[in-house]
Design a protein around this motif. Structure first.
Motif, PDB file in Angstrom:
ATOM      1  N   TYR A   1       9.304  11.916   1.992  1.00  0.00           N
ATOM      2  CA  TYR A   1       8.788  11.209   1.720  1.00  0.00           C
ATOM      3  C   TYR A   1       7.499  10.861   0.832  1.00  0.00           C
ATOM      4  N   LYS A   2       7.563   9.468  -0.127  1.00  0.00           N
ATOM      5  CA  LYS A   2       6.752   9.664  -1.056  1.00  0.00           C
ATOM      6  C   LYS A   2       5.265   9.571  -0.990  1.00  0.00           C
ATOM      7  N   ILE A   3       4.505   9.910  -1.810  1.00  0.00           N
ATOM      8  CA  ILE A   3       3.573   9.954  -1.125  1.00  0.00           C
ATOM      9  C   ILE A   3       2.717   9.311  -2.704  1.00  0.00           C
ATOM     10  N   GLY A   4       3.308   8.955  -3.901  1.00  0.00           N
ATOM     11  CA  GLY A   4       2.163   9.199  -5.020  1.00  0.00           C
ATOM     12  C   GLY A   4       3.118   8.667  -6.185  1.00  0.00           C
ATOM     13  N   GLU A   5       2.762   9.106  -7.235  1.00  0.00           N
ATOM     14  CA  GLU A   5       3.091   9.242  -8.175  1.00  0.00           C
ATOM     15  C   GLU A   5       2.070  10.043  -9.551  1.00  0.00           C
ATOM     16  N   GLU A   6       2.997  11.049 -10.036  1.00  0.00           N
ATOM     17  CA  GLU A   6       1.701  12.019 -11.091  1.00  0.00           C
ATOM     18  C   GLU A   6       1.949  11.360 -12.227  1.00  0.00           C
ATOM     19  N   ALA A   7       1.240  11.221 -13.414  1.00  0.00           N
ATOM     20  CA  ALA A   7       0.713  10.457 -14.649  1.00  0.00           C
ATOM     21  C   ALA A   7       1.152  11.901 -15.851  1.00  0.00           C
ATOM     22  N   ARG A   8       2.039  11.737 -16.554  1.00  0.00           N
ATOM     23  CA  ARG A   8       1.815  12.343 -17.659  1.00  0.00           C
ATOM     24  C   ARG A   8       2.065  12.017 -19.051  1.00  0.00           C
TER      25      ARG A   8
ATOM     26  N   LEU B   1      -2.413  14.115 -16.016  1.00  0.00           N
ATOM     27  CA  LEU B   1      -3.669  13.436 -15.920  1.00  0.00           C
ATOM     28  C   LEU B   1      -3.375  13.336 -13.852  1.00  0.00           C
ATOM     29  N   GLY B   2      -2.674  13.892 -13.269  1.00  0.00           N
ATOM     30  CA  GLY B   2      -2.980  13.912 -12.053  1.00  0.00           C
ATOM     31  C   GLY B   2      -1.930  12.876 -10.839  1.00  0.00           C
ATOM     32  N   MET B   3      -2.016  12.838  -9.705  1.00  0.00           N
ATOM     33  CA  MET B   3      -1.317  12.101  -9.579  1.00  0.00           C
ATOM     34  C   MET B   3      -2.344  11.325  -8.613  1.00  0.00           C
ATOM     35  N   ALA B   4      -1.799   9.784  -8.915  1.00  0.00           N
ATOM     36  CA  ALA B   4      -2.101   8.091  -7.805  1.00  0.00           C
ATOM     37  C   ALA B   4      -1.663   8.322  -6.705  1.00  0.00           C
ATOM     38  N   PRO B   5      -2.535   8.371  -5.466  1.00  0.00           N
ATOM     39  CA  PRO B   5      -1.772   8.688  -4.475  1.00  0.00           C
ATOM     40  C   PRO B   5      -1.210   7.232  -4.112  1.00  0.00           C
ATOM     41  N   LEU B   6      -0.040   6.936  -3.472  1.00  0.00           N
ATOM     42  CA  LEU B   6       0.726   6.617  -2.473  1.00  0.00           C
ATOM     43  C   LEU B   6       0.583   4.936  -3.552  1.00  0.00           C
ATOM     44  N   SER B   7       0.675   5.271  -4.479  1.00  0.00           N
ATOM     45  CA  SER B   7       1.000   4.345  -5.934  1.00  0.00           C
ATOM     46  C   SER B   7       3.164   4.325  -6.431  1.00  0.00           C
ATOM     47  N   GLY B   8       3.617   3.777  -6.315  1.00  0.00           N
ATOM     48  CA  GLY B   8       4.985   3.087  -6.612  1.00  0.00           C
ATOM     49  C   GLY B   8       5.604   3.468  -6.042  1.00  0.00           C
ATOM     50  N   ILE B   9       5.098   3.313  -4.575  1.00  0.00           N
ATOM     51  CA  ILE B   9       6.811   2.815  -3.336  1.00  0.00           C
ATOM     52  C   ILE B   9       6.715   1.627  -3.047  1.00  0.00           C
ATOM     53  N   ASP B  10       7.810   1.523  -3.306  1.00  0.00           N
ATOM     54  CA  ASP B  10       8.302   0.499  -2.990  1.00  0.00           C
ATOM     55  C   ASP B  10       8.556  -0.409  -1.883  1.00  0.00           C
ATOM     56  N   THR B  11       8.259  -1.570  -1.328  1.00  0.00           N
ATOM     57  CA  THR B  11       8.886  -1.904  -0.020  1.00  0.00           C
ATOM     58  C   THR B  11       9.644  -3.089  -0.686  1.00  0.00           C
TER      59      THR B  11
ATOM     60  N   ASN C   1       7.442   3.388   4.060  1.00  0.00           N
ATOM     61  CA  ASN C   1       7.029   3.068   2.454  1.00  0.00           C
ATOM     62  C   ASN C   1       6.099   1.712   2.855  1.00  0.00           C
ATOM     63  N   ARG C   2       6.367   0.910   4.579  1.00  0.00           N
ATOM     64  CA  ARG C   2       5.775  -0.145   4.178  1.00  0.00           C
ATOM     65  C   ARG C   2       3.830  -0.320   4.861  1.00  0.00           C
ATOM     66  N   VAL C   3       3.301   1.039   5.407  1.00  0.00           N
ATOM     67  CA  VAL C   3       2.369   1.121   5.601  1.00  0.00           C
ATOM     68  C   VAL C   3       1.212   1.830   4.066  1.00  0.00           C
ATOM     69  N   ALA C   4       2.821   2.456   3.554  1.00  0.00           N
ATOM     70  CA  ALA C   4       1.648   2.710   2.155  1.00  0.00           C
ATOM     71  C   ALA C   4       1.738   2.152   1.728  1.00  0.00           C
ATOM     72  N   SER C   5       2.547   1.707   1.520  1.00  0.00           N
ATOM     73  CA  SER C   5       2.461  -0.072   0.690  1.00  0.00           C
ATOM     74  C   SER C   5       0.982  -0.889   0.613  1.00  0.00           C
ATOM     75  N   ALA C   6       0.853  -0.770   2.384  1.00  0.00           N
ATOM     76  CA  ALA C   6      -0.452  -1.790   2.817  1.00  0.00           C
ATOM     77  C   ALA C   6      -1.298  -1.319   2.521  1.00  0.00           C
ATOM     78  N   LEU C   7      -1.348   0.350   2.587  1.00  0.00           N
ATOM     79  CA  LEU C   7      -2.659   0.766   2.311  1.00  0.00           C
ATOM     80  C   LEU C   7      -2.868   0.877   0.904  1.00  0.00           C
ATOM     81  N   PHE C   8      -2.343   1.394  -0.292  1.00  0.00           N
ATOM     82  CA  PHE C   8      -2.486   0.868  -1.720  1.00  0.00           C
ATOM     83  C   PHE C   8      -3.097  -0.871  -2.092  1.00  0.00           C
ATOM     84  N   ASN C   9      -2.542  -1.352  -1.566  1.00  0.00           N
ATOM     85  CA  ASN C   9      -2.840  -3.210  -1.559  1.00  0.00           C
ATOM     86  C   ASN C   9      -4.241  -3.252  -0.857  1.00  0.00           C
ATOM     87  N   HIS C  10      -4.377  -2.838  -0.130  1.00  0.00           N
ATOM     88  CA  HIS C  10      -5.335  -3.275   1.293  1.00  0.00           C
ATOM     89  C   HIS C  10      -6.600  -2.813   1.127  1.00  0.00           C
ATOM     90  N   GLY C  11      -6.350  -0.608   0.940  1.00  0.00           N
ATOM     91  CA  GLY C  11      -6.990   0.277   1.746  1.00  0.00           C
ATOM     92  C   GLY C  11      -8.247   0.147   0.462  1.00  0.00           C
TER      93      GLY C  11
END
Length: 851
Positions: A625-632, A769-779, A787-797
């Motif tokens: 399960y995807k949990i975010g993206e790491e910035a390089r 630069l490390g990870m941005a939690p819950l980012s980059g998770i498409d729905t 994916n739906r829960v993670a995206s909702a948390l990213f957008n409204h959390g």
């Protein structure tokens, strides 16, 4: 004064124990004048027709509850098919009314269904707020009418002596009128709990008031038709008491207001009516709470099965994984319940009609022995249910044996046909699941844990109270212990009580006499070997192994390892296998780690893993399960030229004007006291504490092992970050990033940019630069639930974490985004895995909710 985590845990546990004892003492004192036999007799005296009326009124009440959702959709300006609205509404109220946490329970179910039918997270949130408001408007309206119209002088307990009930009712109605007044004259949008809201139209508001009031009247009528003749009361008076009791139950946040609602309501009735009232309340609980809950659970299972039909047919293995994950836990709960039932049956009188039959065909010795052994069997099943949960082979075999024994003992002691049928049904259900219980582990080490012992102790307390409550009319005398007759059942309970406690004491004594067996974690690596493997790694996060909060499992050549932590029943690996030379080495470590976790009755979790070994995780039976993206940031093309970097160039010039300079320090021995002060200032300023596991903490020995980038202002350190450098110069990264109270504004951006320029000059490929939690998770329409829960948390959390802000800050450095995942054994273990990760990072469960 600072209280450490261990002390807080002890205080919290002590508070819970005290509250349990106080509640038990209150219930015992409250019921002290009433006999269980009389309560059961009054329960059976409720006419069948009244019970049927109650069921019909319950159905009408829950059907009327769906109007809440229809009004909510009208308020939102949305339209859905009626059967969809009825389904979502009934499921949400069927669960939330019984299990409590109404906003969370009903909100999650509404989101599950309404989101798939096109409503957004914001719209569903507004609907939840709207329906909650409708519920409280119903309380105010129905309660206000009842308090105002019911003759105050006739209210039970003369409540009017210390509060004017009629005045309270008038205030309730004024509040409702004020709400309607707002709807007419106040139409501007406003913000409520982070949601942009507008008040409904006056027509919808009036519908809210009427709907809420009628719903509460129907709910109260369910209990009213069950009221005994010994408690004569008018319907309007009854509604006042009912709404008051329900309101206090709602405020208490106890699931379904259990005990709280009953206690408040019974306190308004005379003592002679209470035994019959208790029977009515028991039937009311079953009709208004248990039946809808079971119906909602059944409908939820059917609808979810239908929704997932195509997926289940396409992936037959998915259904098998669900079966393997759920069945042991479900059987554990069922066995626990029948064990408690057998145990409690030994503390209550046997059905007289059936016992007369037993007395005619069996000798007293058989009845006495069966009664004694039936309770011991119940206690044994309660203990064994913990072993079933952990899939222990011995627990399965002993459970099957005790179910057979319990069937026989139940029939011999009092012709308990229901117990026998229940036990046979459970045994039949367990037969096909035999292969699921394949773990051969020491039973006492795995099952007799502190947590399980606490649960068993709670059951024993209820057993003791139930027995003394059932036979409180029997005067105690020493001769009771030696009284053996068919009709004297209190002595039978006393002897069984001693037997049960002797049985438990023997088990605990055996447990404590066993030699201590510590969990074996493969830790053959010394610090020098760890540093050697880390220095050969191309993954900079491997430097986390230099901290002292990890355990290790290594390959035979000691050339690679997995670093991990343990929380509860989760073994959590921090990242991918470190320095694995090839895919075979990684696969071997992954399999061995899962085997290690399984051998200790735990599940394996891999946190923050990349894409390199995903095939190996899948082959080992993990779900990804995807949990975010790491910035390089690619350093080869990194430059400060162009308008995009004008602000950054200004920051660098500003810092240089303030006599700031950047320097890489390889020997930090002399700087450690100053760096410690900077770190302390940073923690104090952020009102936080050190994190762990996936983040470093300030540790002098740890900082000595890595270079440190320091920002000096007039030769005084004001900010620092320690560096992680990959062996092949593919990546440069940082761990601790801290600045002191004297640091100028913009110091961290200055530090970041200087490090990137340093990395570019020294030939490094990327700056992490490390990870941005819950980012980059498409729905999209085919996205899984996570994916739906993670995206909702990213957008409204934003209230919980600055997800979008962190992503936006890192985005300005034009990085390449690399996905990060969590690997778990099944979807059902994902929540506990995430909780364990949060606990390891925060230093315990209490730290999850604090800073």
């Amino acid at each position: 004064m600072t209280i450490n985590r261990r002390t807080r845990q002890i205080l919290s546990f002590g508070f819970i124990i005290v509250m349990i004892f106080l509640t038990g003492a209150f219930v015992d004192r409250f019921l002290d004048k009433y006999s269980l036999h009389q309560i059961m007799k009054d329960l059976n005296n409720i006419p069948l027709s009244n019970k049927l009326y109650a069921v019909l009124l319950m159905a009408a009440s829950y059907l009327f509850l769906t109007v809440y959702d229809f009004l909510g959709l009208r308020y939102l300006g949305k339209k859905l098919q009626a059967h969809k609205v009825v389904l979502a509404s009934f499921l949400s109220y069927g669960f939330s009314n019984s299990i409590g946490l109404s906003v969370l329970a009903s909100g999650s179910l509404r989101y599950r269904y309404y989101s798939s039918w096109g409503l957004t997270f914001s719209e569903i949130s507004r609907m939840v707020i709207f329906t909650s408001a409708t519920l409280w408007l119903g309380i105010l309206t129905a309660g206000g009418a009842a308090f105002t119209l019911a003759p105050v002088a006739e209210m039970p307990l003369k409540l009017h002596t210390f509060i004017n009930i009629r005045l309270v009712g008038i205030l309730f109605l004024i509040a409702v009128s004020a709400y309607y007044f707002l709807l007419v004259f106040f139409r501007r949008p406003f913000t409520f709990f982070g949601q942009q809201m507008t008040l409904p139209s006056p027509a919808i508001g009036m519908a809210q008031i009427i709907t809420g009031a009628v719903d509460w009247v129907l709910a109260g009528a369910v209990l009213y038709v069950l009221m005994p003749d010994s408690a004569p009361i008018g319907f309007m008076q009854f509604m006042g008491i009912y709404i008051l009791a329900q309101t206090i139950g709602l405020i208490s946040h106890v699931p379904g207001g259990a005990v709280v609602f009953e206690t408040v309501l019974l306190s308004f009735f005379p003592a002679e009516a209470i035994p019959s009232m208790i029977g009515s309340l028991l039937v009311y609980r079953v009709v208004y709470y248990i039946l809808p809950l079971l119906s909602a659970a059944l409908i939820l299972g059917i609808t979810e099965g239908a929704r997932q039909k195509q997926r289940v047919l396409s992936y037959a293995g998915y259904l098998n994984r669900i079966y393997r994950a759920v069945t042991p836990n479900l059987l554990s709960v069922i066995v626990f319940i029948i064990g408690a039932y057998m145990l409690f049956a030994g503390a209550t009188p046997v059905n007289p009609a059936r016992f007369d039959f037993i007395k005619q065909i069996l000798p007293l010795a058989v009845v006495e022995t069966s009664h004694f052994l039936a309770s011991i069997t119940g206690m044994g099943l309660i203990i064994l249910s913990g072993g079933l949960r952990k899939r222990i082979d011995l627990a399965y075999q002993l459970t099957m044996a005790l179910l057979a024994a319990g069937t026989v003992f139940g029939l011999l002691k009092g012709a308990e046909v229901e117990t026998a049928l229940f036990a046979v049904a459970i045994a039949a259900a367990m037969l096909p699941a035999r292969k699921l219980f394949d773990k051969r582990s020491p039973f006492f080490d795995e099952v007799l844990t502190k947590e399980w012992a606490a649960a068993v102790f709670a059951i024993l307390l209820v057993y003791v109270w139930l027995g003394f409550f059932s036979y409180k009319h029997v005067e105690y005398r020493s001769s009771l212990w030696w009284t053996f007759t068919f009709n004297d059942q209190a002595p039978r309970f006393l002897r069984t009580l001693v037997g049960v406690f002797s049985f438990m004491s023997a088990l605990l004594l055996y447990k404590f006499m066993q030699p201590s067996k510590k969990v074996r974690h493969y830790e053959p690596l010394g610090i020098d070997e760890i540093e050697r493997i880390v220095s050969n790694s191309s993954d900079t996060s491997s430097y986390l192994a230099l901290l002292h909060d990890k355990k290790f499992i290594t390959n035979d050549e000691h050339s690679a390892f997995i670093m991990y932590g343990i929380d509860g029943r989760c073994f959590v690996s921090m990242g991918d296998p470190v320095s694995a030379a090839d895919e075979d080495t990684a696969a071997e470590l992954i399999i061995n780690f899962r085997r290690l976790a399984k051998n200790h009755g735990c599940t394996a979790v891999f946190y923050e893993v990349g894409t390199e070994y995903i095939p190996q995780y899948i082959d080992a039976g993990f779900r990804i399960y995807k949990i975010g993206e790491e910035a390089r940031v690619p350093l080869g093309s990194f430059t400060l030229d162009g308008s995009h970097w004008s602000g950054t160039r200004n920051t660098l010039k500003k810092m240089e004007k303030e006599n700031c300079r950047f320097e890489i320090i390889h020997d930090t021995e002399n700087l450690l006291p100053q760096l410690q002060k900077i770190s302390d200032d940073w923690l104090t300023g952020k009102n936080t504490r050190e994190k762990r596991f996936s983040l470093g903490c300030f540790d002098g020995e740890y900082l000595k092992k890595t270079p440190v980038a320091v920002v000096f202002k007039e030769d005084v350190p004001v900010a620092f970050a320690n560096l992680w450098a990959a062996a092949d110069k593919d990546e440069l990264s940082i761990d601790l990033m801290r600045y002191g109270d004297d640091a100028p504004k913009g110091v961290m951006e200055y530090l970041f940019v200087k490090l990137m320029l340093y990395g570019k000059e020294n030939g490094y490929g990327f700056f992490n630069l490390g990870m941005a939690p819950l980012s980059g998770i498409d729905t999209h329409s085919f996205s899984p639930l996570w994916n739906r829960v993670a995206s909702a948390l990213f957008n409204h959390g934003e209230r919980f974490y600055n997800f979008k802000g962190l992503r936006s800050y890192k985005d300005k450095f034009n990085p390449q985004w690399k996905p990060k995942y969590i690997a778990v054994q099944s979807f059902f273990s994902l929540p506990s895995a995430l909780r364990s990760v949060a606990s390891l990072i925060s230093g315990g469960t209490a730290g999850i909710f604090g800073k």
